[in-house]
Every structure is written in structure tokens, then in C-alpha cells.
Design an enzyme around this catalytic site. Structure first.
Site, PDB file in Angstrom:
ATOM      1  N   ASN A  10      53.567  65.854 -61.878  1.00 24.37           N
ATOM      2  CA  ASN A  10      53.294  67.170 -61.913  1.00 24.37           C
ATOM      3  C   ASN A  10      54.586  68.240 -62.080  1.00 24.37           C
ATOM      4  OD1 ASN A  10      52.919  69.923 -60.758  1.00 24.37           O
ATOM      5  ND2 ASN A  10      50.961  68.978 -59.585  1.00 24.37           N
ATOM      6  N   GLY A  12      54.906  71.574 -61.850  1.00 18.86           N
ATOM      7  CA  GLY A  12      55.201  72.375 -60.504  1.00 18.86           C
ATOM      8  C   GLY A  12      55.902  71.759 -59.476  1.00 18.86           C
ATOM      9  N   ASP A  70      51.914  63.282 -50.807  1.00 18.51           N
ATOM     10  CA  ASP A  70      50.556  63.106 -50.643  1.00 18.51           C
ATOM     11  C   ASP A  70      50.314  64.409 -49.839  1.00 18.51           C
ATOM     12  OD1 ASP A  70      48.346  61.774 -51.521  1.00 18.51           O
ATOM     13  OD2 ASP A  70      47.947  61.238 -49.679  1.00 18.51           O
ATOM     14  N   GLY A 154      43.679  74.264 -57.102  1.00 13.03           N
ATOM     15  CA  GLY A 154      43.037  73.685 -55.983  1.00 13.03           C
ATOM     16  C   GLY A 154      42.059  74.601 -55.004  1.00 13.03           C
ATOM     17  N   ARG A 182      54.099  72.005 -48.557  1.00 11.84           N
ATOM     18  CA  ARG A 182      54.781  71.394 -49.350  1.00 11.84           C
ATOM     19  C   ARG A 182      56.360  71.793 -49.147  1.00 11.84           C
ATOM     20  NH1 ARG A 182      51.901  71.631 -53.110  1.00 11.84           N
ATOM     21  NH2 ARG A 182      50.895  69.811 -52.767  1.00 11.84           N
TER      22      ARG A 182
HETATM   23  P1  IMP Z   1      48.105  65.536 -54.615  1.00 13.00           P
HETATM   24  O1  IMP Z   1      49.016  65.479 -53.125  1.00 13.00           O
HETATM   25  O2  IMP Z   1      48.907  66.083 -55.476  1.00 13.00           O
HETATM   26  O3  IMP Z   1      47.329  64.350 -54.728  1.00 13.00           O
HETATM   27  O4  IMP Z   1      47.044  66.625 -54.021  1.00 13.00           O
HETATM   28  C1  IMP Z   1      46.047  66.386 -53.194  1.00 13.00           C
HETATM   29  C2  IMP Z   1      44.961  67.578 -53.288  1.00 13.00           C
HETATM   30  O5  IMP Z   1      45.025  68.356 -52.263  1.00 13.00           O
HETATM   31  C3  IMP Z   1      45.328  68.487 -54.546  1.00 13.00           C
HETATM   32  O6  IMP Z   1      44.530  67.896 -55.952  1.00 13.00           O
HETATM   33  C4  IMP Z   1      44.364  69.591 -53.989  1.00 13.00           C
HETATM   34  O7  IMP Z   1      42.928  69.457 -54.167  1.00 13.00           O
HETATM   35  C5  IMP Z   1      44.732  69.618 -52.472  1.00 13.00           C
HETATM   36  N1  IMP Z   1      45.828  70.695 -52.482  1.00 13.00           N
HETATM   37  C6  IMP Z   1      47.155  69.917 -51.961  1.00 13.00           C
HETATM   38  N2  IMP Z   1      48.090  71.151 -51.510  1.00 13.00           N
HETATM   39  C7  IMP Z   1      47.397  71.929 -52.054  1.00 13.00           C
HETATM   40  C8  IMP Z   1      47.801  73.528 -52.174  1.00 13.00           C
HETATM   41  O8  IMP Z   1      48.855  73.939 -52.063  1.00 13.00           O
HETATM   42  N3  IMP Z   1      46.866  74.437 -52.633  1.00 13.00           N
HETATM   43  C9  IMP Z   1      45.492  74.045 -52.872  1.00 13.00           C
HETATM   44  N4  IMP Z   1      45.094  72.732 -52.946  1.00 13.00           N
HETATM   45  C10 IMP Z   1      46.150  71.906 -52.375  1.00 13.00           C
END
Ligand code: IMP
Length: 198
Positions: A10, A12, A70, A154, A182
Site C-alpha cells: 500500500n 499510502g 494490521d 474504508g 496508525r
Molecule cells: P489492513 O490493516 O490494511 O489489512 O486494513 C484492514 C482494514 O481495516 C481496511 O481494509 C479498512 O477496512 C479498515 N481500516 C483500517 N484502518 C482504517 C482507517 O484509517 N480508515 C478506514 N478504515 C480503516
């Protein structure tokens, strides 16, 4: 200069971690920069386990210091769903317009604190000597009554932050990074990197 791999594809997230670690003498490589491809099964039962699975797998493949994250949304009234299944909630290919509408629908009749929720992010670091560390960051909020805002991604349009009086999709990215799950986890991990690597 020491090299660290951040186990994400990712862009970003890469931009955010490079920004946060910029004053440390380390080069942060993406999986692509490091020429690594891996299909990792995230079958842990917590954010910590899943972040560690990713970081350890790439550390074992490369022998480098590896970071992985995660994250997800916990809604208290839904027994902390979608939690570690946030990306997969209602199916990976279902749009967030549909996922967000579904969460709002499931909370119908609830008010104020009954709509409490949080974003959680865990950053794991796996080191060449076989040790590892995790750091967790959270941001508390409430599920809004309707989606608002177009920034972020998201679940941002339904994540209302009472102190700011808006959703995280209505914040500019630097405002969000300053208060986000994050951003907090990355800044805590920065101190670990400063002590262990640099
Ligand atoms: P991953 O950690 O990239 O697998 O993200 C897990 C999922 O959590 C994402 O696909 C979003 O659905 C949700 N998510 C995590 N952080 C955010 C955020 O800052 N904003 C909105 N959704 C989030």
C-alpha cells in the site's frame, strides 16, 4: 545506511511511514523495492498475531529488519466486529458504501456512547536476531448516523470523532495522521527502531 522493509504493497502506508521515520538514518523499502513477492495467510486471532505473522515471514525470507501492520475497526455494540476481519467484512469485493450502510443499519436505535467504536493498528517489528516487538495505537470514536466526507478510505466516512465534530473522512490527511491509530502505532515503533536499529 540501515535498511528496513515495510511489509505492505500500500503506497499510502509507505508514504506515511517514510514521513514518520524521516529523521532516522534508515532507508525504508516496500516489498516491491526489496523485490519480494509473498502471499501470506493472515490466520491469527488478534491484530498482534497477524502483524507478527507478516513481519516474521518476510524477516525469515530476507534476514532484514521487517515492519508489518494490521488494522481494523472495532464496534462495541457488535462485539467488536468487524475487528481483524475489517477488510473481509461482507466479502473482500463488497464496496465500502455497502459495508458502511450495513454497519449503520445494525446500530439502528442506538444513541451516543452506545455507538462507540475505535480504529486499532498494530505495528510489528521482526529483527534479524529472531526477536520481535509490537506496538498498538487506537483512536476512539462513534459510528455516525450517516456517512460523511470523501477523504481517507474504508470505514472513514462513518467514523465520527466527537472532539473534532466530524468523521475521519472529513479530516485532511495530515490532521488524520496526527491523531490516527496508525500514526500513534508508527510513532511508538519509531522509538523501538531508534533503540534497536539506528
Ligand atoms: P489492513 O490493516 O490494511 O489489512 O486494513 C484492514 C482494514 O481495516 C481496511 O481494509 C479498512 O477496512 C479498515 N481500516 C483500517 N484502518 C482504517 C482507517 O484509517 N480508515 C478506514 N478504515 C480503516
Amino acid at each position: 545506511m540501515d535498511k528496513i522493509i515495510f511489509a505492505t504493497s500500500n503506497q499510502g502506508k509507505m508514504k506515511e511511514i517514510r514521513e514518520i521515520l524521516k529523521d532516522l538514518d534508515v532507508e525504508v523499502l516496500s516489498m516491491k523495492d526489496a523485490g519480494i513477492e509473498a502471499d501470506i495467510v493472515e490466520d491469527g486471532s488478534t491484530f498482534e498475531e497477524n502483524a507478527l505473522i507478516k513481519a516474521r515471514t518476510i524477516r525469515d525470507m530476507t534476514g532484514c529488519t521487517v515492519l508489518a501492520d494490521d488494522s481494523g475497526l472495532e464496534v462495541d455494540a457488535l462485539n467488536k466486529e468487524p475487528g481483524i476481519y475489517s477488510a473481509r467484512y461482507m466479502g473482500e469485493d463488497t464496496s465500502y458504501d455497502v459495508k458502511n450502510a450495513n454497519i449503520i443499519e445494525r446500530l439502528s436505535g442506538l444513541e451516543g456512547e452506545e455507538r462507540s467504536a475505535r480504529f486499532v493498528c498494530v505495528i510489528a517489528a521482526a529483527f534479524p536476531d529472531g526477536t520481535d516487538e509490537t506496538r498498538r495505537g487506537t483512536i476512539e470514536g462513534q459510528i455516525g448516523f450517516e456517512p460523511a466526507g470523501t477523504n481517507g478510505f474504508g470505514y472513514d466516512p462513518i467514523f465520527y470523532v466527537p472532539e473534532f465534530g466530524c468523521t475521519t473522512a472529513q479530516l485532511e490527511s495530515d490532521q488524520k495522521n496526527a491523531i490516527s491509530h496508525r500514526g500513534k502505532a508508527l510513532r511508538a515503533m519509531k522509538e523501538v527502531i531508534r533503540q534497536r536499529v539506528v
